[in-house]
Write an enzyme that holds these catalytic residues in place. Structure first.
Site, PDB file in Angstrom:
ATOM      1  N   SER A  54     -25.416  -6.239 -13.607  1.00 31.20           N
ATOM      2  CA  SER A  54     -25.088  -7.498 -14.271  1.00 31.20           C
ATOM      3  C   SER A  54     -25.912  -7.709 -15.536  1.00 31.20           C
ATOM      4  O   SER A  54     -25.813  -6.941 -16.479  1.00 31.20           O
ATOM      5  CB  SER A  54     -25.257  -8.646 -13.272  1.00 31.20           C
ATOM      6  OG  SER A  54     -24.716  -9.850 -13.756  1.00 31.20           O
ATOM      7  N   LYS A  77     -21.546  -3.751 -12.735  1.00 35.22           N
ATOM      8  CA  LYS A  77     -20.998  -5.105 -12.555  1.00 35.22           C
ATOM      9  C   LYS A  77     -20.771  -5.714 -13.926  1.00 35.22           C
ATOM     10  O   LYS A  77     -21.711  -6.117 -14.599  1.00 35.22           O
ATOM     11  CB  LYS A  77     -21.935  -5.988 -11.730  1.00 35.22           C
ATOM     12  CG  LYS A  77     -21.393  -7.409 -11.533  1.00 35.22           C
ATOM     13  CD  LYS A  77     -22.354  -8.270 -10.752  1.00 35.22           C
ATOM     14  CE  LYS A  77     -21.808  -9.679 -10.565  1.00 35.22           C
ATOM     15  NZ  LYS A  77     -21.731 -10.443 -11.833  1.00 35.22           N
TER      16      LYS A  77
END
Length: 552
Positions: A293, A318
């Site tokens: 992320s 991600k």
């Protein structure tokens, strides 16, 4: 020409009407299903033979609904928002300890350093028996225990525990809850080679401030020759925090990431807004499969801008953006609203949750179907599954024996016993796992209870069965199998000795966690870190560093 334009206009109008019709049809189908669902709930509530637990049923229904979408879209009721607030704000109120459920008991697994839990004397392995008068039973949900331990700062919670490996095992603690701050930067410093190192564990509201303060201090050190940012195991956090940290290394106004939602008009571009601290100093970023992320935004953007050498293992992948939406009754919905794209234009999302495999698992983009992009200097990078390092460092592969030492709590229990027998900690620079400690650990393992996959024996059994099925199992072949089986029979003591170095690292981590602060534990781990050693070597070799950032 006029006729052509008329036909084209008619086609566009028809396409628009079809799209509107398809959208209306989708909304109509959704409305019908929702009406049916509401009717079912009303009928059950009014006419089912037994009284229904509405809260439990609806919570499970909501969880099942969101599970079908992706693992990041989640519902948080008003009384269960500590987790999402601690991620974003970097703090929560409670006693400051992780807990785990094991064998029907809820255990203290790690009291955070300088937290109320640690300061009153709670230890890893303490079994929680009672919280504020409520008995913890094997059927008690660990989430309920967590809720009872958390609460408003300044309030008191009474906890009764049973402590292993001591005589007075029944203890009671009155703990005053406090605001627990999550430190995103547990350690930074400059080593004797002039390499500045920062271990960043999360991206919350305070991460960029902590990083900038650490950078200012290290950049003032005259012996500084390069920087390493360690993002291994960092699961991400706030996108804005990643942009702010990147702004320390690239010119003001540099694009770091852009997000796109379902509507193309929802695209948002994030650029650096502050003046950088240093745009030239050699920079390496360490990543692994746990880097995800916001961590991938920082690492990937600086890779695309040829500002940092990325070292380690491929990151998680991600590339989805979540935002929170308020719901009735003070609930929150964390919902995936877009995808993010780093400066080269690539999306690093690995799993496609809109397309599922036959077993229901999300599909992964195969490497053969990924696309090429280029960095600012023209280096080839790819999309479709995390950040691939510029320099891959392969770590020794783990095995089932090491996995079971951790997952079955053998190292955890041994560390608890060791600390009970050695309550006074040595200075962190003096402590080491000696031969006697390793041998004591080996002696603590009960071979009858220690289970692990013995691959040689499993493989040999497979070959025996294959030989029988294919008609090769003669008496002489069977005798040879018996000889080979005797040669490959596993011996636990031997297997532990073979994995000695890895086991020592596990034991050192477990025991150090009970004695030393987060900063001391990170510092202790650095001398034996093979990935950091490679990053140091790259930074000190300027030709090699520059070569990794040049066009392929």
């Amino acid at each position: 020409m006029k006729r052509y334009l008329t036909v084209l206009f008619a086609i566009l109008i028809s396409a628009g009407l079809l799209a509107m019709g398809a959208n209306a049809s989708r909304k109509d189908r959704f409305a019908r299903k929702l009406h049916t669902f509401n009717s079912i709930v009303k009928e059950l509530n009014a006419n089912y033979v037994d009284t229904l637990d509405a809260d439990a049923i609806m919570d499970k229904t909501i969880d099942a609904l969101l599970y079908q979408i992706d693992p990041y879209t989640e519902y948080y009721p008003a009384d269960n928002q500590d987790e999402i607030l601690s991620i974003s704000q970097g703090k929560y109120a409670g006693i400051g300890s992780y807990i785990v459920k094991r064998g029907g008991r809820v255990l203290i697994s790690e009291p955070q350093w300088n937290s109320p839990a640690r300061n009153v004397g709670l230890r890893p392995g303490d079994a929680i028996l009672v919280v504020n008068g409520d008995t913890v039973t094997p059927k008690t949900d660990i989430g309920d225990v967590s809720k009872k331990l958390r609460g408003q700062a300044g309030t008191e919670v009474k906890v009764e525990i049973c402590r292993p490996y001591v005589e007075d095992s029944m203890l009671t603690f009155n703990i005053v809850r406090a605001d627990i701050k999550v430190n995103p930067l547990p350690y930074y410093g400059v080593d004797i080679n002039g390499i500045g190192y920062l271990r960043l564990t999360t991206f919350n509201e305070s991460s960029s401030r902590h990083v900038r303060e650490a950078l200012l201090e290290m950049l003032a050190d005259p012996k500084l020759r390069g920087l390493v940012i360690d993002l291994r195991g960092n699961g991400g956090g706030l996108l804005e925090s990643a942009v702010q940290i990147a702004s320390n290394f690239v010119p003001k106004g540099t694009e770091i990431v852009r997000t796109r939602g379902r509507d193309e008009r929802e695209e948002r571009v994030y650029k650096t807004v502050g003046q950088p601290l240093d745009t030239k100093i050699p920079l390496a970023i360490l990543i692994d499969s746990g880097t995800a992320s916001a961590s991938e935004i920082l690492a990937g953007s600086l890779q695309d801008l040829d500002r940092a050498v990325i070292i380690g293992e491929r990151s998680y992948g991600k590339g989805l953006v979540q935002t929170t939406r308020p719901l009735p009754y003070d609930g929150l919905l964390k919902i995936t609203t877009g995808r993010y794209y780093i400066p080269s234009g690539r999306l690093i999302q690995a799993l496609d949750y809109s397309h599922r495999n036959p077993d229901g698992s999300p599909a992964r983009t195969p490497d053969s179907l990924t696309h090429e992009f280029t960095t600012r200097a023209g280096r080839v990078v790819r999309d479709g599954g995390g950040i691939t390092p510029d320099l891959t460092v392969k770590l020794p592969e783990t095995n089932r024996l090491l996995y079971n030492i951790v997952s079955d709590y053998w190292a955890f229990d041994f560390a608890n016993r060791y600390v009970a027998e050695h309550p006074e900690a040595l200075p962190s620079d003096s402590f080491e796992i000696t031969d006697s400690i390793f041998e004591a650990f080996k002696a603590s393992i009960d071979p009858s209870r220690f289970k692990y996959d013995k691959q040689c024996e499993t493989g040999l059994q497979y070959l025996r069965e294959a030989a029988k099925a294919e008609g090769y199992m003669t008496d002489s072949v069977a005798a040879q199998f018996d000889i080979l089986g005797a040669m490959l029979r596993h011996d636990l003591a031997h297997d532990l000795d073979i994995n000695r170095d890895a086991i020592i690292d596990i034991l050192d981590s477990e025991i150090s966690q009970r004695y030393y602060s987060d900063a001391e534990r990170v510092r202790r781990s650095l001398p034996g870190d093979s990935v950091l050693k490679e990053a140091t070597a790259v930074i000190l070799d300027r030709d090699r560093y520059s070569g990794l950032l040049k066009r392929n």
